[in-house]
Design a protein around this motif. Structure first.
Motif, PDB file in Angstrom:
ATOM      1  N   MET A   1      -1.698   9.633   9.725  1.00 51.03           N
ATOM      2  CA  MET A   1      -0.633   9.368   8.535  1.00 51.03           C
ATOM      3  C   MET A   1      -0.371  10.882   8.100  1.00 51.03           C
ATOM      4  SD  MET A   1      -1.298   7.063   5.415  1.00 51.03           S
ATOM      5  CE  MET A   1      -0.723   7.485   3.874  1.00 51.03           C
ATOM      6  N   ALA A   2       1.016  10.772   8.163  1.00 49.55           N
ATOM      7  CA  ALA A   2       1.774  12.154   7.349  1.00 49.55           C
ATOM      8  C   ALA A   2       1.146  12.643   6.138  1.00 49.55           C
ATOM      9  CB  ALA A   2       3.250  11.978   7.369  1.00 49.55           C
ATOM     10  N   HIS A   3       1.019  13.933   5.990  1.00 49.17           N
ATOM     11  CA  HIS A   3       0.484  14.342   4.617  1.00 49.17           C
ATOM     12  C   HIS A   3       1.206  15.612   4.498  1.00 49.17           C
ATOM     13  CE1 HIS A   3      -1.889  15.665   1.409  1.00 49.17           C
ATOM     14  NE2 HIS A   3      -2.669  14.535   1.369  1.00 49.17           N
ATOM     15  N   PRO A   4       2.077  15.786   3.437  1.00 49.98           N
ATOM     16  CA  PRO A   4       2.804  16.928   2.921  1.00 49.98           C
ATOM     17  C   PRO A   4       1.842  18.320   2.723  1.00 49.98           C
ATOM     18  CG  PRO A   4       3.228  15.453   1.295  1.00 49.98           C
ATOM     19  CD  PRO A   4       2.416  14.532   2.417  1.00 49.98           C
ATOM     20  N   LYS A   5       2.293  19.330   3.082  1.00 49.07           N
ATOM     21  CA  LYS A   5       1.451  20.413   2.974  1.00 49.07           C
ATOM     22  C   LYS A   5       2.079  21.194   1.699  1.00 49.07           C
ATOM     23  CE  LYS A   5      -0.633  24.485   5.229  1.00 49.07           C
ATOM     24  NZ  LYS A   5      -0.840  25.139   6.811  1.00 49.07           N
ATOM     25  N   ARG A   6       3.253  21.089   1.315  1.00 54.80           N
ATOM     26  CA  ARG A   6       3.830  21.652   0.094  1.00 54.80           C
ATOM     27  C   ARG A   6       4.675  20.560  -0.531  1.00 54.80           C
ATOM     28  NH1 ARG A   6       0.803  25.684   0.656  1.00 54.80           N
ATOM     29  NH2 ARG A   6       1.458  27.520   1.653  1.00 54.80           N
ATOM     30  N   ARG A   7       4.515  20.813  -1.637  1.00 58.33           N
ATOM     31  CA  ARG A   7       5.310  19.787  -2.597  1.00 58.33           C
ATOM     32  C   ARG A   7       6.774  20.034  -2.648  1.00 58.33           C
ATOM     33  NH1 ARG A   7       4.725  19.648  -9.332  1.00 58.33           N
ATOM     34  NH2 ARG A   7       6.239  18.213  -9.701  1.00 58.33           N
ATOM     35  N   HIS A   8       7.701  19.055  -2.469  1.00 56.29           N
ATOM     36  CA  HIS A   8       9.172  18.982  -2.284  1.00 56.29           C
ATOM     37  C   HIS A   8       9.629  19.324  -3.737  1.00 56.29           C
ATOM     38  CE1 HIS A   8       9.721  17.573   1.511  1.00 56.29           C
ATOM     39  NE2 HIS A   8       8.692  16.807   1.534  1.00 56.29           N
ATOM     40  N   SER A   9      10.750  19.895  -3.717  1.00 54.32           N
ATOM     41  CA  SER A   9      11.325  20.416  -5.027  1.00 54.32           C
ATOM     42  C   SER A   9      12.196  19.377  -5.787  1.00 54.32           C
ATOM     43  CB  SER A   9      12.340  21.555  -4.975  1.00 54.32           C
ATOM     44  OG  SER A   9      13.317  21.337  -4.188  1.00 54.32           O
ATOM     45  N   LYS A  10      12.423  19.275  -7.063  1.00 55.19           N
ATOM     46  CA  LYS A  10      13.132  18.316  -7.841  1.00 55.19           C
ATOM     47  C   LYS A  10      14.462  18.311  -7.053  1.00 55.19           C
ATOM     48  CE  LYS A  10      10.483  19.281 -12.030  1.00 55.19           C
ATOM     49  NZ  LYS A  10      10.701  20.061 -13.280  1.00 55.19           N
ATOM     50  N   THR A  11      15.217  19.459  -6.679  1.00 55.61           N
ATOM     51  CA  THR A  11      16.534  19.493  -6.439  1.00 55.61           C
ATOM     52  C   THR A  11      16.549  18.730  -4.922  1.00 55.61           C
ATOM     53  OG1 THR A  11      16.793  21.778  -7.193  1.00 55.61           O
ATOM     54  CG2 THR A  11      18.198  20.952  -5.466  1.00 55.61           C
ATOM     55  N   ARG A  12      15.382  18.902  -3.866  1.00 51.17           N
ATOM     56  CA  ARG A  12      15.501  18.216  -2.857  1.00 51.17           C
ATOM     57  C   ARG A  12      15.508  16.829  -2.764  1.00 51.17           C
ATOM     58  NH1 ARG A  12      11.783  20.113   2.223  1.00 51.17           N
ATOM     59  NH2 ARG A  12      12.274  18.428   3.586  1.00 51.17           N
ATOM     60  N   ARG A  13      14.546  16.357  -3.953  1.00 46.83           N
ATOM     61  CA  ARG A  13      14.491  14.916  -4.154  1.00 46.83           C
ATOM     62  C   ARG A  13      15.880  14.500  -4.864  1.00 46.83           C
ATOM     63  NH1 ARG A  13      11.663  14.224  -9.750  1.00 46.83           N
ATOM     64  NH2 ARG A  13      13.800  14.955 -10.170  1.00 46.83           N
ATOM     65  N   ASP A  14      16.339  15.145  -5.723  1.00 48.45           N
ATOM     66  CA  ASP A  14      17.714  14.784  -6.333  1.00 48.45           C
ATOM     67  C   ASP A  14      18.834  14.592  -5.269  1.00 48.45           C
ATOM     68  OD1 ASP A  14      16.325  14.429  -8.857  1.00 48.45           O
ATOM     69  OD2 ASP A  14      16.959  16.229  -9.476  1.00 48.45           O
ATOM     70  N   LYS A  15      18.946  15.598  -4.185  1.00 44.75           N
ATOM     71  CA  LYS A  15      19.632  15.492  -3.205  1.00 44.75           C
ATOM     72  C   LYS A  15      19.550  14.448  -2.478  1.00 44.75           C
ATOM     73  CE  LYS A  15      20.157  20.393  -2.204  1.00 44.75           C
ATOM     74  NZ  LYS A  15      20.132  21.374  -1.285  1.00 44.75           N
ATOM     75  N   ARG A  16      18.392  13.827  -2.046  1.00 45.06           N
ATOM     76  CA  ARG A  16      18.316  12.541  -1.304  1.00 45.06           C
ATOM     77  C   ARG A  16      18.622  11.379  -2.120  1.00 45.06           C
ATOM     78  NH1 ARG A  16      12.963  12.864  -1.230  1.00 45.06           N
ATOM     79  NH2 ARG A  16      12.691  11.251  -2.831  1.00 45.06           N
ATOM     80  N   ARG A  17      18.504  11.186  -3.337  1.00 47.21           N
ATOM     81  CA  ARG A  17      18.829  10.145  -4.293  1.00 47.21           C
ATOM     82  C   ARG A  17      20.305  10.002  -4.579  1.00 47.21           C
ATOM     83  NH1 ARG A  17      13.758  10.266  -8.438  1.00 47.21           N
ATOM     84  NH2 ARG A  17      12.126   9.665  -6.757  1.00 47.21           N
ATOM     85  N   SER A  18      21.119  10.999  -4.277  1.00 46.01           N
ATOM     86  CA  SER A  18      22.390  11.236  -4.781  1.00 46.01           C
ATOM     87  C   SER A  18      23.199  10.050  -4.348  1.00 46.01           C
ATOM     88  CB  SER A  18      23.085  12.733  -4.253  1.00 46.01           C
ATOM     89  OG  SER A  18      23.124  12.720  -2.903  1.00 46.01           O
TER      90      SER A  18
END
Length: 64
Positions: A1-18
């Motif tokens: 199962m995939a497990h992120p090594k680093r946290r995604h930034s708020k900007t990256r999250r918001d770009k996805r949700r745009s």
């Protein structure tokens, strides 16, 4: 199962949700025919092709 090594930034999250909050298409009423159509688009009414209230191609339905 995939497990992120680093946290995604708020900007990256918001770009996805745009794209979650897209608006509907703008509609217009043709002055000549009374048909509802999209802005800046030609539309067929009774076999003729209309754009901005004028006949662009007569008997369009037969040519296509």
């Amino acid at each position: 199962m995939a497990h992120p090594k680093r946290r995604h930034s708020k900007t990256r999250r918001d770009k996805r949700r745009s794209h979650d909050f897209l608006t509907g298409k703008q509609l217009a009423v043709d002055t000549a025919t009374g048909e509802i159509h999209q802005y800046h688009r030609a539309h067929v009414h009774e076999g003729n092709l209309y754009y901005r209230g004028k006949v662009v191609v007569e008997n369009y339905a037969k040519t296509v």
